[in-house]
Motif scaffolding. Sequence first.
Motif, short mmCIF file in Angstrom:
data_model
loop_
_atom_site.label_atom_id
_atom_site.label_comp_id
_atom_site.label_asym_id
_atom_site.label_seq_id
_atom_site.Cartn_x
_atom_site.Cartn_y
_atom_site.Cartn_z
N SER A 199 49.09 -6.94 -6.55
CA SER A 199 48.17 -7.16 -7.67
C SER A 199 48.54 -8.46 -8.38
N ARG A 200 49.84 -8.76 -8.42
CA ARG A 200 50.28 -10.01 -9.07
C ARG A 200 50.06 -11.22 -8.17
N PHE A 201 50.21 -11.02 -6.87
CA PHE A 201 50.01 -12.11 -5.89
C PHE A 201 48.98 -11.64 -4.87
N PRO A 202 47.70 -11.72 -5.20
CA PRO A 202 46.66 -11.09 -4.36
C PRO A 202 46.66 -11.58 -2.91
N GLY A 203 47.03 -12.82 -2.68
CA GLY A 203 46.95 -13.33 -1.30
C GLY A 203 48.20 -13.11 -0.47
N LEU A 204 49.21 -12.44 -1.00
CA LEU A 204 50.50 -12.38 -0.27
C LEU A 204 50.35 -11.68 1.06
N ILE A 205 51.11 -12.13 2.02
CA ILE A 205 51.07 -11.48 3.33
C ILE A 205 52.45 -10.93 3.69
N ILE A 206 52.48 -10.00 4.62
CA ILE A 206 53.76 -9.55 5.18
C ILE A 206 53.78 -9.89 6.66
N SER A 207 54.93 -10.42 7.07
CA SER A 207 55.07 -10.97 8.42
C SER A 207 56.28 -10.33 9.10
N LEU A 208 56.07 -9.79 10.29
CA LEU A 208 57.13 -9.18 11.10
C LEU A 208 56.98 -9.72 12.51
N GLY A 209 57.86 -9.27 13.42
CA GLY A 209 57.45 -9.59 14.75
C GLY A 209 58.45 -10.07 15.76
N ASP A 210 59.41 -9.27 16.12
CA ASP A 210 60.25 -9.53 17.27
C ASP A 210 59.47 -9.14 18.53
N THR A 211 59.84 -9.68 19.66
CA THR A 211 59.13 -9.39 20.91
C THR A 211 59.14 -7.91 21.29
N PRO A 212 60.27 -7.19 21.19
CA PRO A 212 60.24 -5.78 21.58
C PRO A 212 59.21 -4.98 20.77
N SER A 213 59.22 -5.13 19.45
CA SER A 213 58.25 -4.38 18.62
C SER A 213 56.83 -4.78 18.96
N CYS A 214 56.59 -6.08 19.06
CA CYS A 214 55.22 -6.54 19.31
C CYS A 214 54.73 -6.14 20.70
N SER A 215 55.66 -5.97 21.63
CA SER A 215 55.27 -5.57 22.98
C SER A 215 54.98 -4.08 23.04
N LEU A 216 55.78 -3.28 22.33
CA LEU A 216 55.74 -1.83 22.52
C LEU A 216 54.93 -1.08 21.47
N ALA A 217 54.94 -1.56 20.22
CA ALA A 217 54.32 -0.78 19.15
C ALA A 217 52.80 -0.89 19.21
N GLU A 218 52.14 0.11 18.65
CA GLU A 218 50.67 0.06 18.55
C GLU A 218 50.23 0.26 17.10
N ASN A 219 51.20 0.58 16.23
CA ASN A 219 50.86 0.78 14.82
C ASN A 219 51.25 -0.44 14.00
N PHE A 220 50.23 -1.17 13.52
CA PHE A 220 50.48 -2.37 12.72
C PHE A 220 49.75 -2.30 11.38
N THR A 221 49.45 -1.08 10.94
CA THR A 221 48.67 -0.89 9.71
C THR A 221 49.28 -1.66 8.53
N ASP A 222 48.44 -2.43 7.86
CA ASP A 222 48.81 -3.22 6.68
C ASP A 222 49.63 -4.47 7.00
N LEU A 223 50.06 -4.62 8.23
CA LEU A 223 50.79 -5.85 8.58
C LEU A 223 49.77 -6.99 8.66
#
Lengths: 364, 364
Positions: A199-223
Motif C-alpha cells: 500500500s505504501r509502495f504500490p508498484g513494488l515487485i517480488i523477485s525470486l528464481g533459482d534454476t531448480p525452483s523455476c524448473s520444478l515448481a508450478e506455484n508462483f502465485t503473487d510472484l
Amino acid sequence: MNRKVTGSPTLLLDVEKCKRNINLMASKAKRHGLIFRPHFKTHQSLEIGQWFKAEGVSKITVSSLVMAEYFASEWDDITVAFPVNILEIDRINSLANRITLNLLVENTESVTFLAKHLHFRVNLFLKIDVGYHRTGIDPGNLDLIEEILQLIESSPFLRFSGFLAHAGHTYRFRNAIGIEMIHRLSLAMMRQLKEYFSSRFPGLIISLGDTPSCSLAENFTDLDEIRPGNFVFYDLTQHAMGSNSVSTIAVAMECPIVSIHKDRGELIIYGGGVHFSKDRLDFENGFHFGRVVEKKPQGWGDPISGMYVTALSQEHGKVAVPSELIGQFKIGDTLLILPVHSCMTANAMKGYLTLEGKWIKRCY
Amino acid sequence: MNRKVTGSPTLLLDVEKCKRNINLMASKAKRHGLIFRPHFKTHQSLEIGQWFKAEGVSKITVSSLVMAEYFASEWDDITVAFPVNILEIDRINSLANRITLNLLVENTESVTFLAKHLHFRVNLFLKIDVGYHRTGIDPGNLDLIEEILQLIESSPFLRFSGFLAHAGHTYRFRNAIGIEMIHRLSLAMMRQLKEYFSSRFPGLIISLGDTPSCSLAENFTDLDEIRPGNFVFYDLTQHAMGSNSVSTIAVAMECPIVSIHKDRGELIIYGGGVHFSKDRLDFENGFHFGRVVEKKPQGWGDPISGMYVTALSQEHGKVAVPSELIGQFKIGDTLLILPVHSCMTANAMKGYLTLEGKWIKRCY
C-alpha cells in the motif's frame, strides 16, 4: 557434426538444446504471468543473449558490474544480483547514466553511500535472506527494512523497486519435494513482505528464481519476476537435483585422449581444472567432475555407464572406464564430457563451439 | 603500499617475496649441481620469467603448447610436461621449427605418430610413473621402454633426452618425512633407469621436481634436473605440507567487503570461485578456501586466527570472523586473502598487481 576437432579442450554447444531450454523457461514465465529476467552469468555471451531477445526477453540479471558493462551495449535494463560494492561507485554511476540499473542493498551503510555519491538514478531491491544465509536481510527484521526504506525515500537518486531473494539452499536437495518446499517457503516469506509494504509502495515487485525452483515448481502465485540462469545449459548438478533430464544439457567439453592405462581402467585426457573448474558432485564411489557421453552424428547422447572424470589437475583429467569398454578408445580420440557445473565451466573457457562449427564468444 | 585499491578482486603480488623464492630455489639447484628448469604454469608471465633469467635460468617447463607458444618469444628451450597430444601436431611442428622443444611420451602410438608427422627435430623424455599413477610408464616395464626407445632411434626427427617423472603423490602428505620418503623412492627408481640405460645413451638425464620435494629434500645424488613451479608464489597447500613458512607466500587476493552479518560471524566479500578457483584445504572444522592475513604498510603479515574463507559461489565468498574481531570491519574495507592453490588462482585472474601499484600481465 560439420565441425573439425580443435585438438584442445573445447566447450561444445548444442544450439538446438539451448534454444529449447530458453523457450521452455520463457513459455513457463509467460504462462504464469511472470517477468522473465534471466541471469546471464551462466552464458556471459551477447550472441546467446540474442536468443533470449527472440523470445521477447528485454530485462536481464548479471552478477557483476563488469558483466553489466559488457551487456549494456545491447540491454538497457539490467539487475546486478550482488550486494552493492561501494568501491565500484564510478562504474555504477557510469552505468546508471546509460541504462536502467537495478542494484541490491541489504545494509544502511551502502544506501547512505549511494545517496551521497550517485549522480544518476538507480533502482534498489532489498535483498532478503529466505534461508540460504549468504546475503540478505532477515524478512522479520522490519526495523532494518524500515531504516533502509527511509534512506531510499529521502534520496532523489534512489527508487525502491521491491524485494529480491535467491533461494540457493535448494541446491542442498537431491529431490523435487525438498526443492518445492524451499520454493514455497521462500515465496510465502516474500508474499508477506509484498502484502505488508504494497500500500505504501504500490508498484513494488517480488523477485525470486533459482534454476531448480523455476524448473520444478508450478506455484508462483503473487510472484512478479523470476531470474534463473543455469537452465540455459543445465548441467549434472541440476540433473542430480531433478531439475532436468540429462538430454537437456546443452554443453559438453571435448577432450583429447593422451594416455591409456588399461591396467587400472583409466584414460588420461587433455582437460583439467583450468577448463572444467573444480566443482564436483558426490556419487556412490566418492565424487566426480564430469560424465562421458556417447558421441552421435548430431551431437551427443546419454552418459556412458561407469565413465566418470575422477580427478582433475591443472591440465590433466583422469577418466574411469569399465574394463569391457577400454579397448574401444585410442590415443588421439576425443571424449565428450558433461560438466558438473556449467556456469563455472563456461566461465573457465573463452567461448563455445557449436555443433555446426561456429565460434560463439563470451565476455572475458 | 603505493597502489590504489582497485575495488574488485585483485591478485596482489609481493615482488620481493617472489624474487626471494626464485633466488632460494635457483641457489639450491646450483648448490646441488642441478639443471634448474622451473615450471612456468604457476605464474604464466613473461615479465616474471625475466626474474628467472636474472638468476641465470635459460630452460623452462610449461604444461601446454599454448603456454609454450606464449613463452617461445623469449625462451628457446622449453619442455612441455604433458603427454604428447597428437591432435596438436601442427602446433608441435611450428614450435619445433623455432625452439628446442622437449616433449613427453609414454606410449608407442604417440611416438609412431610423431615419427611420421614431424618435420623438425624434437627431444623426447620418457615419462615414468614413480607412484603418482596419473601418467607414465611403470619403471619396471622394460619391454615398453625398449619398444619406445627403438622407435625413437629409428626416426631422424626424434632424439632421446632421458627419463622424467612427477612425484605428485607428495601432495598426499602433510609432513616432511612422508614427502622426503616419496622423493627418495622416486629418485631411487630414476637412478636405476639412468644406470641401466646410460652406457647406451651417454647423455641421458633424469628429471624430477615437484615443489614439496624440491623445497624440503637435500639429497639429489645422480639427479640431473629439477622442475618445480609452485614455489614461485607458494600457497596454503604447500604451507600445510611443510614446504614453506607462511611468510613466503607471495600472492594474496584483495577483496572488498560487501556485507557484514554479525549474528553469524560472517563477512561476505566480492571474490568467488571465478577468482580463487574452488580448490580447498581440509582443516579442523571441515575445509576452507583461503585465509585472511593482517594488512601491513609494506604488504601483509600473518594469517588472522579464526578468519577463513568458508564458502565460494561464482562471485561471492563467505569469511568466518571471530566475534571479538567482527566490529573492526566495515562495508567497503578490503580483505587480503592467501590462496589455497596459487597455480589455479593465478590462472583464474588476468594478471597481478604489485604492492608498488604496477600491473603484471599473464598469458591468457
